[in-house]
Design a protein around this motif. Structure first.
Motif, mmCIF file in Angstrom:
data_model
loop_
_atom_site.group_PDB
_atom_site.id
_atom_site.type_symbol
_atom_site.label_atom_id
_atom_site.label_comp_id
_atom_site.label_asym_id
_atom_site.label_seq_id
_atom_site.Cartn_x
_atom_site.Cartn_y
_atom_site.Cartn_z
ATOM 1 N N SER A 58 28.293 36.216 20.035
ATOM 2 C CA SER A 58 27.542 37.388 20.464
ATOM 3 C C SER A 58 26.566 37.821 19.379
ATOM 4 C CB SER A 58 28.496 38.537 20.777
ATOM 5 O OG SER A 58 27.766 39.748 20.807
ATOM 6 N N PRO A 59 25.263 37.696 19.651
ATOM 7 C CA PRO A 59 24.284 38.129 18.647
ATOM 8 C C PRO A 59 24.289 39.643 18.466
ATOM 9 C CG PRO A 59 23.178 37.403 20.661
ATOM 10 C CD PRO A 59 24.646 37.146 20.855
ATOM 11 N N ILE A 60 24.666 40.356 19.533
ATOM 12 C CA ILE A 60 24.652 41.818 19.445
ATOM 13 C C ILE A 60 25.787 42.299 18.547
ATOM 14 C CG2 ILE A 60 24.849 43.966 20.756
ATOM 15 C CD1 ILE A 60 23.837 42.157 23.190
ATOM 16 N N LYS A 61 26.984 41.756 18.811
ATOM 17 C CA LYS A 61 28.136 42.199 18.025
ATOM 18 C C LYS A 61 28.272 41.413 16.729
ATOM 19 C CE LYS A 61 30.788 43.277 22.191
ATOM 20 N NZ LYS A 61 30.043 42.560 23.223
ATOM 21 N N GLN A 62 27.513 40.322 16.602
ATOM 22 C CA GLN A 62 27.619 39.457 15.422
ATOM 23 C C GLN A 62 29.040 38.929 15.214
ATOM 24 O OE1 GLN A 62 25.117 38.335 12.988
ATOM 25 N NE2 GLN A 62 23.896 38.749 14.814
ATOM 26 N N ILE A 63 29.676 38.542 16.339
ATOM 27 C CA ILE A 63 31.000 37.926 16.242
ATOM 28 C C ILE A 63 31.059 36.705 17.136
ATOM 29 C CG2 ILE A 63 32.302 40.007 15.631
ATOM 30 C CD1 ILE A 63 33.018 40.352 18.558
ATOM 31 N N PHE A 64 32.068 35.851 16.916
ATOM 32 C CA PHE A 64 32.286 34.708 17.805
ATOM 33 C C PHE A 64 33.726 34.746 18.294
ATOM 34 C CE2 PHE A 64 35.105 31.748 15.552
ATOM 35 C CZ PHE A 64 35.108 32.306 14.274
ATOM 36 N N TYR A 65 33.970 34.057 19.416
ATOM 37 C CA TYR A 65 35.332 33.964 19.925
ATOM 38 C C TYR A 65 35.463 32.730 20.802
ATOM 39 C CZ TYR A 65 39.756 35.053 22.166
ATOM 40 O OH TYR A 65 41.051 34.983 22.605
ATOM 41 N N CYS A 66 36.574 31.996 20.672
ATOM 42 C CA CYS A 66 36.808 30.855 21.549
ATOM 43 C C CYS A 66 37.919 31.216 22.530
ATOM 44 C CB CYS A 66 37.204 29.617 20.753
ATOM 45 S SG CYS A 66 37.731 28.274 21.836
ATOM 46 N N PHE A 67 37.583 31.164 23.819
ATOM 47 C CA PHE A 67 38.571 31.501 24.845
ATOM 48 C C PHE A 67 39.624 30.411 24.982
ATOM 49 C CE2 PHE A 67 35.144 34.329 25.696
ATOM 50 C CZ PHE A 67 35.749 35.483 26.190
ATOM 51 N N GLY A 68 39.343 29.236 24.405
ATOM 52 C CA GLY A 68 40.316 28.143 24.477
ATOM 53 C C GLY A 68 41.384 28.273 23.410
ATOM 54 N N CYS A 69 40.964 28.315 22.146
ATOM 55 C CA CYS A 69 41.957 28.283 21.076
ATOM 56 C C CYS A 69 42.157 29.632 20.405
ATOM 57 C CB CYS A 69 41.597 27.216 20.034
ATOM 58 S SG CYS A 69 40.099 27.579 19.112
ATOM 59 N N GLY A 70 41.310 30.614 20.747
ATOM 60 C CA GLY A 70 41.561 31.953 20.231
ATOM 61 C C GLY A 70 40.974 32.226 18.856
ATOM 62 N N LYS A 71 40.291 31.245 18.273
ATOM 63 C CA LYS A 71 39.655 31.533 16.989
ATOM 64 C C LYS A 71 38.520 32.532 17.215
ATOM 65 C CE LYS A 71 40.447 27.998 13.608
ATOM 66 N NZ LYS A 71 41.796 28.255 13.271
ATOM 67 N N GLY A 72 38.356 33.441 16.290
ATOM 68 C CA GLY A 72 37.292 34.417 16.460
ATOM 69 C C GLY A 72 37.111 35.226 15.200
ATOM 70 N N GLY A 73 35.970 35.863 15.069
ATOM 71 C CA GLY A 73 35.723 36.690 13.909
ATOM 72 C C GLY A 73 34.252 36.813 13.630
ATOM 73 N N ASP A 74 33.930 37.160 12.385
ATOM 74 C CA ASP A 74 32.520 37.312 12.042
ATOM 75 C C ASP A 74 31.982 36.028 11.408
ATOM 76 O OD1 ASP A 74 33.564 37.312 9.525
ATOM 77 O OD2 ASP A 74 33.148 39.414 9.102
ATOM 78 N N VAL A 75 30.779 36.112 10.887
ATOM 79 C CA VAL A 75 30.130 34.920 10.362
ATOM 80 C C VAL A 75 30.945 34.313 9.210
ATOM 81 C CG1 VAL A 75 28.646 36.181 8.730
ATOM 82 C CG2 VAL A 75 27.872 33.986 9.649
#
Ligand code: ZN
Length: 588
Positions: free
Chosen positions: A51-68
């Protein structure tokens, strides 16, 4: 994490997560977000979202997520400061000059540099001894007998420490003072006479490198019948045995590529396996694994095949290591090698006698750890009740560590069958043990589901993002204790605290405070399509929660009435019931 005003925070504000991630993953714009194939797990359809707006990422498959930074840390397998550096460089932001270290820190740093240099010299010395002395010749014959040819000797830097007692010492003494020599662990001091002498004498030497490939210690095997058979460097300013895995420096690439590790006990085993063409092998160099070693390994892979010696010490080391690996969410298999002739086989002996193809075949077939444990339990006396109890007690702690309830249940069935234990009985034992040690059981991702109700999801989203009224909303929720008892209670609690602070809410930081399943749910909710939140909507969500609260209270009252119909407080309960029913009816 990125503290306010820190360099890390400045970089984060200037960096565009889409651009940084885009250097590793091919991203496509989908609506407001970007998506692509997840670099952290195998997949064919993209479930990795940025998400460029929130500046975060998330994987719906493995659950990894966070900031840059989380992304770069996972991707580059590095720590936070390194990730800041990487992101800054990618975005063309100049790094601040390193602050001058304190004089002590500088001195310690210097000492470490000197000790590493000393080990490099010792390595050269040991190698020369093996190559060019009569004593070394005998050592070479021994190595050849163990199947280690010239090629292997050179590849693994194997050397020889002569029997004299001060050969290395004489070499090093002109350059280093006594304290440094003793600190290095290469030289020991005679307790009574105070005289210095070589720690390793009449031994084959194996250099032990840290993760970045610098020699920081030696392992040494007695050439004759000297005791102990294996002698390692002591702990030193550059070496802590629980921090180092033998062969890690050379295994890194293969670990990442193959995404699994073979864990063996000693350096001879690691060398044998690596020579068989299997580079993703590391040795714990002690009987069992230490927590830091697991963390080190976990930066490269979370899948391990444990292949320890089949003797009693090896078996209990296997079991101790299993516990620790499971606690750290590793996927574990166990390779227990069959005997060669009538000899119990470690990987070294097995590969020498039976060849690498046979070893590879067994490696591929290595069973999941639960199978291994059931087999071990079956070796116990299962003819008596006490025997079965013992077997069960042996298995229970491991079964409890299986994160997934579905898998746990499957294993319960299998254990019941294989140990001939009454299944309902076994299940109740498992249930009871689980209750008593609740904190040790984690919930696996497959159990998360999308449990949270729409109202809860909506409110969570508002707490995270509704700049205008987040704080007000948090107060409402907290005062009426509206989120207590909800499945999402912990997410609410963390967000309410963050919102009340008046600071901007950072999803990554809130997520870091949560358990895995809650963290995932939070990220999923943040990535849902949603309209701009309004205060009216927030209020109607609150009403829905109040309604739910009243319903629950009503159910509680009803239960009390039924449980204790003659109680003196019955009248009060009936009144309360009427009241709640009126309140609910009015809300409809
Ligand atoms: Zn993924």
């Amino acid at each position: 994490m990125a503290e306010a005003g820190s360099f890390a925070e400045k970089v984060k504000q200037q960096a565009d997560i889409v651009r940084v991630v885009g250097e590793y993953v091919r991203l496509k714009k989908t609506g407001k977000d970007f998506s692509g194939l997840c670099p952290f797990h195998q997949e064919k359809t993209p479930s990795f979202t940025v998400s460029p707006i929130k500046q975060i990422f998330y994987c719906f498959g493995c659950g990894k997520g966070g900031d840059v930074y989380n992304f770069v840390m996972d991707m580059e397998k590095c720590e936070f400061p390194e990730a800041v550096k990487v992101v800054a460089e990618k975005c063309g932001i100049a790094l601040p000059r390193q602050k001058e270290r304190s004089p002590e820190a500088r001195k310690e740093n210097q000492q470490r540099t000197v000790l590493v240099e000393m080990h490099r010299e010792a390595q050269t010395f040991f190698v020369k001894q093996l190559e060019g002395t009569p004593e070394g010749k005998a050592a070479r014959a021994y190595l050849e007998d163990r199947g280690l040819d010239q090629d292997a000797i050179a590849r693994f830097g194997i050397g020889y420490a002569p029997s004299g007692g001060d050969a290395l010492l004489r070499q090093l003494k002109p350059k280093y003072n006594e304290k440094l020599l003793v600190d290095s662990g290469l030289v020991s001091r005679d307790q009574s006479a105070g005289r210095l002498f070589d720690r390793f004498r009449r031994r084959i030497t194996f250099p032990i490198s840290n993760e970045s490939g610098k020699i920081v210690a030696f392992g040494a095997r007695a050439l004759g019948d000297d005791m102990p058979k294996y002698l390692n460097s002591p702990e030193s300013p550059i070496y802590s045995k629980s921090n180092v895995l033998y062969h890690m420096d050379r295994a890194k690439e293969a670990l990442r590529r193959q995404d699994f590790a073979i864990l063996v006990e000693g350096y001879m085993d690691a060398i044998a396996v690596a020579r068989a063409g299997i580079s993703n092998v590391v040795a714990s160099c002690g009987t069992s694994l230490a927590e830091q070693q697991i963390k080190l390994l976990g930066r490269f892979t979370r899948r391990v095949i444990v292949n320890y010696d089949p003797d009693v010490a090896g078996q209990s080391a296997t079991e101790r290591s299993l516990s620790l690996l499971l606690e750290h969410d590793f996927e574990v298999r166990v390779l227990a090698l069959p005997p060669v002739g009538n000899k119990k086989a470690d990987p070294d002996l097995f590969i020498r006698e039976r060849g690498k193809d046979e070893y590879l075949k067994l490696l591929k077939e290595a069973p999941p750890y639960v199978d291994y444990l059931i087999a071990r339990a079956r070796q116990m006396d299962l003819t008596t009740g006490e025997g079965k109890q013992r077997a069960l007690n042996f298995l229970l702690p491991y079964i409890q560590k299986i994160p997934s309830g579905i898998l746990r249940s499957e294993w319960a069935t299998r254990i019941a069958q294989q140990l001939r234990i009454d299944e309902p009985l076994l299940r109740s034992a498992l249930g009871k043990a689980a209750k008593e040690r609740r904190s040790e059981i984690k919930t696996g991702p497959e159990l998360i589901g999308r449990a949270a109700k729409p109202v809860e999801r909506r409110l969570i989203r508002m707490l995270a993002e509704a700049q205008g009224f987040r704080q007000e909303l948090a107060k409402h929720l907290q005062n009426a204790r509206l989120y207590h008892g909800l499945e999402t209670e912990k997410i609410f609690a963390a967000l309410v605290i963050a919102s009340l602070s008046g600071q901007p809410v950072q999803a990554t930081e809130v997520g870091a405070l949560l358990e895995e399943r809650d963290r995932r749910l939070l990220f999923e909710i943040l990535f849902e399509e949603a309209n701009e939140p309004t205060w009216e909507e927030a209020m109607s969500c609150i009403e829905a929660l109040q309604h739910r609260q009243a319903e629950q209270e009503l159910a509680d009252v009803q239960r009390s009435i039924e449980a204790n119909p003659a109680a003196p407080e019955l009248r009060g309960l009936l009144e309360k019931k009427q009241q709640l029913m009126r309140r609910l009816a009015a809300a409809r």
